[in-house]
Motif scaffolding. Structure first.
Motif, mmCIF file in Angstrom:
data_model
loop_
_atom_site.group_PDB
_atom_site.id
_atom_site.type_symbol
_atom_site.label_atom_id
_atom_site.label_comp_id
_atom_site.label_asym_id
_atom_site.label_seq_id
_atom_site.Cartn_x
_atom_site.Cartn_y
_atom_site.Cartn_z
ATOM 1 N N SER A 145 0.837 -1.200 0.000
ATOM 2 C CA SER A 145 0.000 0.000 0.000
ATOM 3 C C SER A 145 0.875 1.254 0.000
ATOM 4 N N MET A 146 1.937 1.251 0.790
ATOM 5 C CA MET A 146 2.855 2.392 0.803
ATOM 6 C C MET A 146 3.555 2.553 -0.540
ATOM 7 N N ILE A 147 3.950 1.435 -1.156
ATOM 8 C CA ILE A 147 4.627 1.495 -2.454
ATOM 9 C C ILE A 147 3.726 2.139 -3.503
ATOM 10 N N SER A 148 2.419 1.864 -3.456
ATOM 11 C CA SER A 148 1.502 2.444 -4.431
ATOM 12 C C SER A 148 1.438 3.956 -4.316
ATOM 13 N N ASP A 149 1.816 4.511 -3.166
ATOM 14 C CA ASP A 149 1.838 5.960 -2.976
ATOM 15 C C ASP A 149 3.242 6.545 -3.079
ATOM 16 N N LEU A 150 4.219 5.713 -3.357
ATOM 17 C CA LEU A 150 5.590 6.159 -3.550
ATOM 18 C C LEU A 150 6.034 6.077 -5.003
ATOM 19 N N VAL A 209 11.799 6.841 7.964
ATOM 20 C CA VAL A 209 10.828 6.800 6.860
ATOM 21 C C VAL A 209 9.554 7.529 7.263
ATOM 22 N N LYS A 210 9.024 8.340 6.351
ATOM 23 C CA LYS A 210 7.779 9.059 6.601
ATOM 24 C C LYS A 210 6.604 8.347 5.940
ATOM 25 N N GLU A 211 5.430 8.534 6.512
ATOM 26 C CA GLU A 211 4.198 8.000 5.927
ATOM 27 C C GLU A 211 3.867 8.761 4.650
ATOM 28 N N PRO A 212 3.729 8.081 3.480
ATOM 29 C CA PRO A 212 3.384 8.786 2.240
ATOM 30 C C PRO A 212 1.900 9.173 2.199
#
Length: 443
Positions: A145-150, A209-212
């Motif tokens: 899920s984080m990768i999809s926003d990075l 690491v920050k929350e995207p």
């Protein structure tokens, strides 16, 4: 957003991805760094999952276990608790700070892995593995899920391929543990060592690491302020035909991988008469170098072939699944040890190449606020059916067949059957992908 114009969404064969060439495609260094840390974390996920398979023979001798019991230990109990915990954790992924959630679950599964070292009975070992499965249910959905926003859509398969390089890191760790720690200090020490890295990586994640922002890399659109309900999410996802086929194809492909990873060391020791140290090294190379090559090639090739027609990504997974079938036959039936090992190497590369295009495509088939539950749902079925059921099926079939070739035949049946079935559903998913991706991009 910084003056950029919204891009109209078109139902063309060139796909939405080609229309979304915006500043979002400029992936920042922070995105690659975050991916690197998540890859390290995912390596502990893989290591803690397969360490029991590396020391399966010493455990079998100490507790006097059958192959069915070993299949239960290496897969089914893990998959069951993973399935129970998966959807609730996926629900949280869409609603809470994902970085913090990931740090918590990796710390939990690392501790539970270490606790297995103190098991005094088969039932205690089962309980420890169940706890590992429950905690690891939150790992992959949160990371993906984080990768999809990075990363933008056109680079997500590549990013997923990098994430699944974690299997090579985890496999390298398992090879060291199996060939040195377990040989010299016993299987209990192997569990203790395997549980250490997770605590370190969890701390690094929290500190660096920050929350995207959700939806940051998707084509410009207005996201609804209200969170979609579970009913709305389920209705939307069920309507995605390609997603339905992927929910069948991916668990079947994982069955072949899981049967391979859970039983390869035991297979090499029983059929080709390697000792634990050498069998562990072969397994480490198999799931280290060759699974890594499959992940990277699968991600890069799928993004390349999907530039014009996005559905070709999934078509590539169908082709590699079919190609893996004769290789699986050679790996299990060839008597020559070097040739058999080479076949296992190629099989791992082909099987792992299906993972990046599948998960890279899935995040584009779901709306940003639905990705956590979508990925968690996929993780539930892949772990319950793929990682959970496959090792148990191999063990059960081995006990039923009996004799010196029982494990050989059980692996052959499970791997070839699952790969053929997976290829069919990958092909069906590819036919509906572009239309479903357009639907996911609409308001």
């Amino acid at each position: 957003m910084n003056g950029e114009q919204s891009v109209p969404l078109k139902l063309e064969r060139t796909t939405l991805e080609s229309a979304a060439a915006t500043p979002r495609d400029q992936v920042m260094r922070a995105s690659w760094y975050a991916l690197f840390i998540m890859t390290l974390i995912h390596s502990t996920h893989y290591l803690d999952r397969i360490v029991v398979s590396i020391v399966i023979e010493p455990i079998r001798h100490e507790f006097g276990l059958s192959d069915s019991q070993l299949g239960l230990l290496t897969g089914l109990v893990y998959g069951l608790t993973f399935a129970v915990a998966g959807l609730p954790l996926g629900y949280l992924v869409d609603r809470v700070n994902r970085r913090n959630l990931l740090a918590i679950v990796v710390l939990c599964w690392s501790c539970f892995t270490a606790f297995a070292a103190f098991a005094q009975s088969f039932s205690q070992l089962l309980l420890a593995r169940m706890a590992v499965g429950a905690a690891e249910a939150g790992g992959s959905p949160t990371s993906m899920s984080m990768i999809s926003d990075l990363f933008p859509p056109r680079k997500r398969s590549t990013a997923m391929g990098v994430l699944f390089l974690s299997t090579s890191v985890g496999a390298a760790g398992s090879a060291i543990i199996g060939s040195y720690v377990a040989v010299h200090y016993g299987w209990r020490a192997a569990f203790l060592i395997a549980g250490l890295p997770g605590a370190i990586f969890a701390s690094i994640l929290l500190l660096t690491v920050k929350e995207p922002r959700r939806g940051a890399m998707d084509p410009a659109r207005v996201e609804p302020k209200a969170m979609p309900s579970l009913k709305e999410t389920a209705r939307f996802l069920v309507g995605q035909k390609s997603l339905r086929h992927l929910f069948i194809a991916m668990p079947l492909a994982i069955m072949a991988i899981s049967a391979n990873s859970a039983w390869l060391v035991a297979f090499l020791m029983r059929v080709h008469h390697l000792d634990l140290a050498h069998a562990s090294i072969v397994a480490g190379v198999t799931f280290g170098g060759f699974s890594a090559a499959g992940s990277i090639l699968g991600g890069l090739l799928s993004d390349r072939v999907g530039k014009v027609i996005a559905g070709r990504r999934i078509g590539l997974a169908a082709a590699t699944s079919l190609l893996a079938v004769p290789v699986a036959v050679a790996a299990t039936l060839v008597e020559n040890t070097p040739l058999a090992i080479a076949s296992w190497f190629i099989l791992a590369m082909l099987a792992f190449s299906t993972i990046p295009p599948t998960f890279g495509s899935m995040v584009s088939l779901a709306k940003p606020r639905m990705r956590g539950i979508t990925l968690a749902g996929m993780q539930v079925v892949t772990n319950l059916i793929g990682y959970g059921l496959a090792p148990f099926m191999v063990g059960m079939l081995s006990d039923v067949v009996g004799g010196e070739n029982s494990l050989r035949m059980a692996l052959l049946i499970v791997m070839c059957g699952s790969l053929l079935w997976a290829a069919l559903h990958f092909y069906c998913a590819s036919r509906h992908f572009e239309k479903d991706m357009a639907r996911a991009a609409q308001l």
